[in-house]
Design an enzyme around this catalytic site. Structure first.
Site, mmCIF file in Angstrom:
data_model
loop_
_atom_site.group_PDB
_atom_site.id
_atom_site.type_symbol
_atom_site.label_atom_id
_atom_site.label_comp_id
_atom_site.label_asym_id
_atom_site.label_seq_id
_atom_site.Cartn_x
_atom_site.Cartn_y
_atom_site.Cartn_z
ATOM 1 N N ASN A 132 -5.710 14.404 -6.451
ATOM 2 C CA ASN A 132 -4.952 13.211 -6.856
ATOM 3 C C ASN A 132 -4.737 13.294 -8.361
ATOM 4 O O ASN A 132 -5.666 13.067 -9.133
ATOM 5 C CB ASN A 132 -5.753 11.953 -6.485
ATOM 6 C CG ASN A 132 -5.102 10.684 -7.012
ATOM 7 O OD1 ASN A 132 -3.944 10.693 -7.416
ATOM 8 N ND2 ASN A 132 -5.859 9.596 -7.011
ATOM 9 N N SER A 156 -15.674 11.625 -8.696
ATOM 10 C CA SER A 156 -16.236 12.630 -9.604
ATOM 11 C C SER A 156 -16.706 13.900 -8.896
ATOM 12 O O SER A 156 -17.711 14.493 -9.290
ATOM 13 C CB SER A 156 -17.362 12.015 -10.437
ATOM 14 O OG SER A 156 -16.866 10.932 -11.212
ATOM 15 N N HIS A 199 -5.441 3.310 -2.754
ATOM 16 C CA HIS A 199 -6.421 3.786 -3.737
ATOM 17 C C HIS A 199 -6.975 2.573 -4.498
ATOM 18 O O HIS A 199 -6.243 1.610 -4.746
ATOM 19 C CB HIS A 199 -5.739 4.765 -4.696
ATOM 20 C CG HIS A 199 -6.691 5.505 -5.575
ATOM 21 N ND1 HIS A 199 -7.277 4.926 -6.682
ATOM 22 C CD2 HIS A 199 -7.186 6.762 -5.503
ATOM 23 C CE1 HIS A 199 -8.078 5.812 -7.248
ATOM 24 N NE2 HIS A 199 -8.048 6.933 -6.558
ATOM 25 N N LYS A 241 -3.047 11.412 -10.199
ATOM 26 C CA LYS A 241 -2.850 10.079 -10.813
ATOM 27 C C LYS A 241 -1.620 10.102 -11.735
ATOM 28 O O LYS A 241 -0.675 10.824 -11.457
ATOM 29 C CB LYS A 241 -4.112 9.641 -11.554
ATOM 30 C CG LYS A 241 -5.357 9.764 -10.682
ATOM 31 C CD LYS A 241 -6.516 9.006 -11.240
ATOM 32 C CE LYS A 241 -7.771 9.362 -10.463
ATOM 33 N NZ LYS A 241 -8.857 8.423 -10.688
ATOM 34 N N GLU A 295 -14.331 6.281 -1.271
ATOM 35 C CA GLU A 295 -14.392 6.438 -2.721
ATOM 36 C C GLU A 295 -15.124 5.248 -3.329
ATOM 37 O O GLU A 295 -14.507 4.202 -3.599
ATOM 38 C CB GLU A 295 -12.973 6.491 -3.292
ATOM 39 C CG GLU A 295 -12.126 7.619 -2.742
ATOM 40 C CD GLU A 295 -11.074 8.060 -3.750
ATOM 41 O OE1 GLU A 295 -11.107 9.232 -4.121
ATOM 42 O OE2 GLU A 295 -10.268 7.234 -4.190
ATOM 43 N N GLU A 300 -7.465 2.053 -7.487
ATOM 44 C CA GLU A 300 -6.696 1.706 -8.689
ATOM 45 C C GLU A 300 -5.460 0.882 -8.322
ATOM 46 O O GLU A 300 -5.036 0.003 -9.065
ATOM 47 C CB GLU A 300 -6.316 2.983 -9.458
ATOM 48 C CG GLU A 300 -7.546 3.584 -10.146
ATOM 49 C CD GLU A 300 -7.489 5.083 -10.367
ATOM 50 O OE1 GLU A 300 -6.407 5.690 -10.229
ATOM 51 O OE2 GLU A 300 -8.552 5.671 -10.665
ATOM 52 N N GLY A 358 -13.847 8.575 -11.614
ATOM 53 C CA GLY A 358 -13.524 8.816 -13.014
ATOM 54 C C GLY A 358 -14.652 8.478 -13.968
ATOM 55 O O GLY A 358 -14.440 8.372 -15.172
HETATM 56 C C1 PEP Z 1 -9.667 9.734 -7.317
HETATM 57 O O1 PEP Z 1 -8.758 9.579 -8.112
HETATM 58 O O2 PEP Z 1 -9.458 9.468 -6.128
HETATM 59 C C2 PEP Z 1 -10.953 10.243 -7.806
HETATM 60 C C3 PEP Z 1 -11.928 10.393 -6.949
HETATM 61 O O3 PEP Z 1 -11.045 10.530 -9.136
HETATM 62 P P1 PEP Z 1 -12.235 11.357 -9.875
HETATM 63 O O4 PEP Z 1 -12.427 12.627 -9.070
HETATM 64 O O5 PEP Z 1 -11.695 11.616 -11.236
HETATM 65 O O6 PEP Z 1 -13.435 10.503 -9.842
#
Ligand code: PEP
Length: 255
Positions: A9, A214, A96, A11, A168, A98, A174
């Site tokens: 992803n 992460s 997501h 983003k 998630e 976000e 992040g």
């Molecule tokens: C994500 O954007 O779905 C995500 C898991 O980001 P990160 O790997 O940076 O934590």
């Protein structure tokens, strides 16, 4: 048997020029992927065309990060499922955290997006997960159950087979903080029972449940080794061709 899915992803990173550079690196390292592993990148809308062009002769697929739930019309700034399908996408991320946090997406709109994605043969990657506060209050199982139940409302069992769930935990996205492999496994196993209650055990056993938060080369092996972790939705580490390729290699070794 479930195949591992490694999904990047991006983003709001990488316009077409930066995308070309990242894709070039990825293509050099991983144009061919083990047949038991699926690999996907989800660039921002403006770089989807570039990704499709670069990756057409590789085993890497292209997805989007969101879609609107209407077919077309006066929805300035939105992108429809048919546009994504026409552009060469096979997958789309839906709900997501976000999007839920900053753009007001609700369980109801996630459900509508899931339905329209399936109509356009885009496999929806439905994101669910709790905040730190919800986990501390021990509300995480109930919350994830509610998110999944709402997202799958009205989706037939046959269509559900094309759905991917991404667990998630918001506190791990992040932040550099990762769920322990045990925490991930416990939740993924629970998610499978939720799906089994909605449909059947057989369907629950076939649906891919990804972990996101992460994930990086240093922790991917442990996380992907868990029996109910069927891949990763990867943000930060997918922006680096070396790191993303390393995670793909780890998945290949585990398959
Ligand atoms: C994500 O954007 O779905 C995500 C898991 O980001 P990160 O790997 O940076 O934590």
């Amino acid at each position: 048997m479930r195949r591992l899915l490694i999904a990047g992803n991006w983003k709001m990173n990488c316009g077409p020029y930066d995308a070309a550079e990242l894709l070039e690196g990825l293509k050099t390292k991983k144009a061919e992927v083990d047949e038991h592993v699926d690999v996907l990148v989800c660039p921002p809308f403006v770089s989807i065309g570039m990704a499709v062009k670069y990756l057409y002769d590789t085993d890497i697929q292209v997805g989007a990060q969101n879609l609107h739930f209407e077919e077309n019309g006066a929805f300035t700034g939105e992108i429809s499922g048919s546009m994504l399908a026409e552009s060469g996408c096979n997958y789309v991320i839906v709900g997501h955290s976000e999007r839920r946090q900053y753009f007001g997406e609700t369980d109801e709109s996630v459900n509508k997006r899931t339905q329209i994605a399936l109509e356009h043969k885009l496999a929806p990657i439905i994101c669910v997960g709790e905040s730190l506060e919800e986990r501390q209050k021990d509300e995480h199982f109930e919350l994830v159950k509610d998110q999944i139940t709402a997202a799958l409302k009205g989706i037939s069992e046959t269509n559900a087979l094309d759905v991917v769930i991404a667990y998630e935990p918001i506190w791990a996205i992040g932040t550099g903080e990762t769920a322990t492999p045990e925490q991930a496994q416990v939740m993924h196993e629970y998610i499978r029972t939720v799906i089994s209650d909605i449909y059947s055990n057989e369907t629950a056993e076939q649906i891919n449940i990804l972990y996101g938060g992460s994930m990086k080369p240093a922790n991917a092996h442990e996380l992907l080794s868990q029996p109910d972790v069927d891949g990763g939705l990867i943000g930060g580490a997918s922006l680096d061709a070396d790191s993303f390729s390393e995670i793909i290699t780890i998945a290949e070794e585990l398959s």
